[in-house]
Scaffold this motif. Structure first.
Motif, PDB file in Angstrom:
ATOM      1  N   SER A 188       0.792  -1.226   0.000  1.00  0.00           N
ATOM      2  CA  SER A 188       0.000   0.000   0.000  1.00  0.00           C
ATOM      3  C   SER A 188       0.824   1.276   0.000  1.00  0.00           C
ATOM      4  O   SER A 188       0.272   2.371  -0.076  1.00  0.00           O
ATOM      5  N   GLY A 189       2.134   1.170   0.133  1.00  0.00           N
ATOM      6  CA  GLY A 189       2.956   2.368   0.111  1.00  0.00           C
ATOM      7  C   GLY A 189       3.049   3.093   1.439  1.00  0.00           C
ATOM      8  O   GLY A 189       3.221   4.310   1.484  1.00  0.00           O
ATOM      9  N   PHE A 190       2.952   2.354   2.561  1.00  0.00           N
ATOM     10  CA  PHE A 190       3.139   2.969   3.882  1.00  0.00           C
ATOM     11  C   PHE A 190       4.615   3.126   4.237  1.00  0.00           C
ATOM     12  O   PHE A 190       4.976   3.958   5.050  1.00  0.00           O
ATOM     13  N   THR A 191       5.451   2.250   3.690  1.00  0.00           N
ATOM     14  CA  THR A 191       6.874   2.289   4.085  1.00  0.00           C
ATOM     15  C   THR A 191       7.583   3.402   3.321  1.00  0.00           C
ATOM     16  O   THR A 191       7.088   3.881   2.301  1.00  0.00           O
ATOM     17  N   PRO A 192       8.750   3.820   3.795  1.00  0.00           N
ATOM     18  CA  PRO A 192       9.571   4.738   3.003  1.00  0.00           C
ATOM     19  C   PRO A 192       9.950   4.054   1.693  1.00  0.00           C
ATOM     20  O   PRO A 192       9.848   2.825   1.559  1.00  0.00           O
ATOM     21  N   LEU A 193      10.407   4.868   0.741  1.00  0.00           N
ATOM     22  CA  LEU A 193      10.929   4.298  -0.507  1.00  0.00           C
ATOM     23  C   LEU A 193      12.359   3.821  -0.252  1.00  0.00           C
ATOM     24  O   LEU A 193      13.151   4.524   0.376  1.00  0.00           O
ATOM     25  N   MET A 194      12.655   2.609  -0.724  1.00  0.00           N
ATOM     26  CA  MET A 194      14.001   2.078  -0.546  1.00  0.00           C
ATOM     27  C   MET A 194      14.531   1.654  -1.914  1.00  0.00           C
ATOM     28  O   MET A 194      13.776   1.175  -2.756  1.00  0.00           O
ATOM     29  N   GLN A 195      15.848   1.865  -2.115  1.00  0.00           N
ATOM     30  CA  GLN A 195      16.443   1.465  -3.387  1.00  0.00           C
ATOM     31  C   GLN A 195      16.781  -0.024  -3.304  1.00  0.00           C
ATOM     32  O   GLN A 195      17.570  -0.438  -2.453  1.00  0.00           O
ATOM     33  N   MET A 196      16.156  -0.778  -4.184  1.00  0.00           N
ATOM     34  CA  MET A 196      16.323  -2.235  -4.071  1.00  0.00           C
ATOM     35  C   MET A 196      15.839  -2.919  -5.346  1.00  0.00           C
ATOM     36  O   MET A 196      15.192  -2.299  -6.189  1.00  0.00           O
ATOM     37  N   ARG A 236       7.779 -15.407  -1.116  1.00  0.00           N
ATOM     38  CA  ARG A 236       6.801 -14.701  -1.949  1.00  0.00           C
ATOM     39  C   ARG A 236       6.806 -13.212  -1.622  1.00  0.00           C
ATOM     40  O   ARG A 236       5.884 -12.681  -1.041  1.00  0.00           O
ATOM     41  N   TYR A 237       7.849 -12.507  -2.021  1.00  0.00           N
ATOM     42  CA  TYR A 237       7.971 -11.096  -1.652  1.00  0.00           C
ATOM     43  C   TYR A 237       8.467 -10.325  -2.862  1.00  0.00           C
ATOM     44  O   TYR A 237       9.416 -10.761  -3.530  1.00  0.00           O
ATOM     45  N   HIS A 238       7.854  -9.170  -3.121  1.00  0.00           N
ATOM     46  CA  HIS A 238       8.106  -8.472  -4.392  1.00  0.00           C
ATOM     47  C   HIS A 238       9.485  -7.816  -4.466  1.00  0.00           C
ATOM     48  O   HIS A 238       9.969  -7.499  -5.538  1.00  0.00           O
ATOM     49  N   CYS A 239      10.111  -7.584  -3.310  1.00  0.00           N
ATOM     50  CA  CYS A 239      11.406  -6.884  -3.351  1.00  0.00           C
ATOM     51  C   CYS A 239      12.417  -7.608  -2.490  1.00  0.00           C
ATOM     52  O   CYS A 239      12.176  -8.711  -2.004  1.00  0.00           O
ATOM     53  N   ASP A 240      13.558  -6.991  -2.307  1.00  0.00           N
ATOM     54  CA  ASP A 240      14.647  -7.638  -1.589  1.00  0.00           C
ATOM     55  C   ASP A 240      15.350  -6.583  -0.740  1.00  0.00           C
ATOM     56  O   ASP A 240      15.379  -5.410  -1.108  1.00  0.00           O
ATOM     57  N   SER A 241      15.918  -7.005   0.336  1.00  0.00           N
ATOM     58  CA  SER A 241      16.616  -6.084   1.242  1.00  0.00           C
ATOM     59  C   SER A 241      17.515  -5.106   0.488  1.00  0.00           C
ATOM     60  O   SER A 241      18.249  -5.494  -0.424  1.00  0.00           O
ATOM     61  N   PRO A 242      17.497  -3.808   0.857  1.00  0.00           N
ATOM     62  CA  PRO A 242      18.375  -2.831   0.219  1.00  0.00           C
ATOM     63  C   PRO A 242      19.853  -3.222   0.280  1.00  0.00           C
ATOM     64  O   PRO A 242      20.575  -3.020  -0.702  1.00  0.00           O
TER      65      PRO A 242
END
Lengths: 450, 450
Positions: free
Chosen positions: A311-319, A337-343
């Motif tokens: 939903s876009g509650f978190t800060p934006l992170m480069q990843m 099952r996760y759309h992104c990965d740790s910065p």
């Protein structure tokens, strides 16, 4: 045939966590607000305690582990490093295969390594209640256990597909006194909005994170706790690799290649980062993150600023990301099952300092069964990804005759995943196609920065 | 707060099993045929290999453990001895509570301690196929694992109530390559006869044993394997107590009282018999077998010659029994639903050298939850019986102010029993009345000897 089980004494549990930031060639990219400006700690203090935020921002190489945390670690740590001689024999490989077995923890995975300090630091900060999300339930059960150890109440939003597939993970969380709800739920705005659009939504880690963050942000007495992705979470997991290094030292060995499952990144970082310190100092060691072909964040995603939740509650992170509204297929390795990965993992991958490989679902279960029949331990579906990649390398060694030393993180046992094994044996599991169109669609919604 | 986790190195795995027969004041009563005459080994050779029968009959105090067996033990042994400091604090007791944790084995219980040597000795004897029974599935999964380690095929008759309650134990057996059928089945005369009388039979260990023995007796290529009761099974389990003694020695402690669940008796014998050696030499240590009030073999049964199975295929053994056709209520501690008790345990109890206590089902789950919330590990329902009795003693110590040292066998984890915990939390579990009339009825059918 000889089993080599390398154990450590309880006083050999690491005294410090290792912070990879100190050895990265470039500083980590800062998290940004929707205005494109770096997010200050004050905005994070609504959901995290100050002591954890300090770790999140730290550039110090070594962070001391509090006595109370080491004491709780002693419930199951140090964990064994085991040489898989029976698997080597079954494969006929000249490679030496080692695995670090994190399934000996009370919740059966590596997750309590960070759940324990997170519960501890929140308690220290006067917080007695946490919300969180869980995919396969490994994180949820770990934070339920950790909350119970330090007298912190825990409410868990569990991804709906796993809530159905793994009912006994839910029972386990409840046995440790936590509340558990299937996500998307009707308890948050996020959940209600998703259900309005798709009443049959299977949920995703991204959605569950939004629900947990929304609740924590709205209640003064409640903080939020995340099981992966963030710097402090990866930091806590380094006890895995630090122990493994001591264990290899004891037997005069050193790994050529290290494999770990990679969803949010803490499993991989936990075993690989302490070896990255050696790599940064010139040592030749390859670190390989293993992800599912159905959710190929590193191998098929883009490196960009994105949200960590749906939903876009978190800060934006480069990843590396597949887009925050990408909905991964319902594979059984729920933790991946996760759309992104740790910065941090993303940045190291972007700078070509670590590697990544994607493997399909059926091949991971095949590897899991082979491992169970050789070594006795039934791996969690997430861990099967590392087993698969490691077996593939061992078979390449058989072709080439190279006696490489391989290490993988057996991050958890499969006791709560037997229904998935059942389906595998019944021929009911499938390999999902690489979801190219869905990824393209979600990547089109990447947020604009600034 | 300090956790005391006493570990041993892998070279400290015992080199010999301890045979309690050498220290018993009287020789064991012999097994008898229906004619009242002692059964010779030749009759047993139809279903057991000679090397195991030798152990069954042996009076030697120490029996060497073969290298291949010690090597397989090293997959999970030595197991930890842990001081339950958090439980002590939660109870406010001056007692020191220790537990030996056998749940770290691949199948999650103490059962592989005998499954491994049984698979090994059968393989040595040229037998490549075994049949067996299982209650809760702990034994079945252990022999499936052990069979896989030594290349022996395994067919398992699983008590029907557990087959339904614990489907993932079945999946686990299948993952290790075993065949599993619900008992009573239509594959044996025994099963068909029971089903003809009662198509809804929940099954029992006694019935499942009959089915497995019937099949093994009828096939030259197949032997039978038993998970408890017999002398050689109890012998193999003594690695538990032998390790525990070394661990206590390391920290300069010694237990005043030892508690273990008691169904067939191998769990209890495993931890208690090595301490019996000290008791026989004059040491003051109390050994307490804990059984369910719903199946109170030692505390309410009679000491008599009876069959070990429901149909009367086994030799007659002198033991505490509720009658071989006693059908225990469907409690969740499936491993304790057995009408009789090991002849060795029975004889020691009859001679008042060991003690027994019966505890009701609800109180065992209450103890299990208390333990899980304090110590992190969720115990199997069978193990909860020992936890209950130990907590009761710790509470008596609180009353009296005595700082006793207590030890119990945490024989297995509850990962496959979460449905039972669910039912406990939902208030759906019940305490069964002491089944006085059913016991009286089955005791009326005790076989006549000679």
């Amino acid at each position: 045939m000889t089993v080599t089980r390398v154990t450590l004494e309880e006083n050999e549990i690491p005294t410090h966590w290792y912070n990879v930031v100190a050895d990265m060639p470039n500083p980590p990219s800062p998290p940004l607000g929707p205005d494109g400006k770096p997010v200050g700690p004050e905005q994070m203090l609504a959901i995290f305690p100050g002591n954890l935020l300090e770790q999140e921002m730290s550039g110090e190489r070594w962070i001391p582990i509090p006595d109370a945390v080491r004491d709780a670690y002693r419930i199951w740590r140090p964990t064994p490093l085991i040489r898989a001689t029976r698997l080597e024999a079954a494969l006929g490989t000249p490679a030496k295969i080692f695995y670090k077995y994190e399934g000996v923890s009370p919740s059966g995975s590596h997750k309590p390594n960070t759940a324990i300090p997170q519960a501890y630091y929140n308690k220290q900060a006067g917080i007695n209640r946490l919300t969180t999300e869980t995919g396969a339930g490994q994180w949820g059960s770990s934070i339920a256990f950790a909350g119970q150890m330090f007298g912190v109440e825990v409410r868990i939003y569990m991804v709906k597909i796993s809530y159905g597939q793994k009912p006994y993970r839910r029972s386990m969380m409840q046995t440790w006194g936590a509340e558990v709800f299937a996500s998307p739920s009707d308890m948050t705005q996020t959940g209600r909005a998703i259900l309005a659009k798709d009443p049959n939504s299977l949920g995703s880690l991204g959605i569950a994170i939004s629900e947990a963050v929304e609740e924590a942000a709205g209640r003064k007495d409640t903080n939020y706790s995340l099981g992966s992705v963030l710097n402090h979470v990866l930091l806590h997991q380094t006890v895995i690799g630090l122990e493994a290094k001591k264990q290899f030292e004891k037997i005069g060995e050193y790994p050529d290649m290290i494999f770990a499952p990679c969803g949010g990144g803490s499993n991989f970082a936990g075993i690989a980062f302490p070896f990255f310190a050696d790599k940064a100092a010139g040592k030749n060691v390859r670190l390989i993150a293993v992800e599912p072909t159905s959710c190929p964040t590193l191998t098929k995603g883009v490196y960009a600023y994105d949200f960590g939740d749906a939903s876009g509650f978190t800060p934006l992170m480069q990843m590396y990301t597949l887009g925050h509204d990408f909905m991964p297929p319902g594979i059984h390795a729920g933790g991946l099952r996760y759309h992104c990965d740790s910065p941090l993992v993303s940045q190291l991958y972007h700078e070509k300092l670590i590697e990544a490989v994607a493997v399909p679902q059926l091949a991971t279960f095949e590897a899991g069964v082979k491992f169970a029949r050789a070594e006795g331990i039934i791996p969690a579906p997430e861990s099967c990804h590392a087993v698969r990649a490691c077996i593939d390398e061992a078979l390449r060694c058989k072709e080439s005759g190279e006696p490489k030393t391989l290490l993988f993180n057996l991050s958890g046992h499969g006791h709560f995943d037997m229904a998935s094994y059942d389906r595998y044996f019944a021929g009911e599991l499938e390999d999902f196609e690489y979801p190219q169109e869905a990824i393209a669609a979600s990547l089109a919604h990447l947020p604009k920065v600034g």
